[in-house]
Design an enzyme around this catalytic site. Structure first.
Site, short mmCIF file in Angstrom:
data_model
loop_
_atom_site.label_atom_id
_atom_site.label_comp_id
_atom_site.label_asym_id
_atom_site.label_seq_id
_atom_site.Cartn_x
_atom_site.Cartn_y
_atom_site.Cartn_z
N VAL A 65 0.83 -1.19 0.00
CA VAL A 65 0.00 0.00 0.00
C VAL A 65 0.87 1.26 0.00
O VAL A 65 1.94 1.27 0.61
CB VAL A 65 -0.89 0.01 1.27
CG1 VAL A 65 -1.74 1.25 1.34
CG2 VAL A 65 -1.74 -1.23 1.33
N CYS A 66 0.40 2.30 -0.68
CA CYS A 66 1.02 3.63 -0.60
C CYS A 66 -0.11 4.65 -0.64
O CYS A 66 -1.27 4.30 -0.41
CB CYS A 66 2.04 3.84 -1.71
SG CYS A 66 1.32 3.98 -3.36
N ALA A 67 0.20 5.89 -0.96
CA ALA A 67 -0.82 6.94 -0.97
C ALA A 67 -1.78 6.80 -2.15
O ALA A 67 -2.99 6.92 -1.99
CB ALA A 67 -0.17 8.32 -0.98
#
Length: 191
Positions: A65-67
């Site tokens: 996951v990231c932004a």
């Protein structure tokens, strides 16, 4: 190398109990809000976590996951090149929150670091203004500095990568303390 698997926020939410979630954003971004239970291993620290990520992937699916999904896609490709199959969250934590899912925001005694996108906007805008001001006061050639930043932003959008973010991620306040990374890897080993 395989193409990374994607999960949309609805699919990921339904499977949270069976996923190992790895958040590849900077510690400051992670502290601003992350999926509950996510482990913070910044993108530029993944190489240190390869053995533990490989073991976690053998136990069950790993969701990266990231932004927005761009860094997690890069992380999934890098992990796939090292024989570790993972999935990425489509749209990242932004899409997660937009669909009404909660983000965990730990109470911290430390001042929160700005998110990477905000840091990039501040840095790019400041350099553009500096180039324009120096171009007026010192020499017109300083306007090339502004043009260089504009070109870099276009390249960043076209390639879905950001060299400025990669440089800013190396600043001390964007890097995990060694003890924090070690603790995260220990949690990964026992998850």
């Amino acid at each position: 190398m395989t193409t990374p698997t994607t999960l949309d926020p609805r699919q990921a939410r339904a499977r949270l109990h069976e996923l190992t979630i790895v958040d590849v954003r900077t510690p400051g971004e992670y502290a601003e809000g992350h999926i509950s239970g996510a482990l913070n291993i910044p993108l530029d620290q993944l190489d240190q976590a390869l053995p533990d990520l490989r073991t976690a992937a053998q136990r069950g699916e790993v969701l990266v996951v990231c932004a927005s999904g761009a860094r997690s896609e890069n992380a999934c490709r890098m992990l796939a090149e090292n024989g570790i199959h993972t999935a990425t969250l489509t749209g990242g934590t932004g899409a997660w929150a937009a669909q009404g899912h909660d983000l965990h925001r730990p109470e911290s005694t430390q001042k929160a670091t700005w998110g990477m996108e905000r840091q990039v906007r501040l840095t790019a805008g400041s350099v553009v203004l500096l180039g324009l001001a120096l171009g007026e006061v010192v020499h017109p050639a300083f306007r090339l500095l502004s043009a260089g930043i504009a070109g870099g932003l276009v390249f960043s959008a076209v390639t879905n990568s950001c060299g400025m973010a990669a440089m800013l991620a190396k600043l001390p306040y964007n890097r995990p303390r060694k003890a924090d990374l070690d603790a995260t890897l220990a949690r990964l080993r026992h998850s």
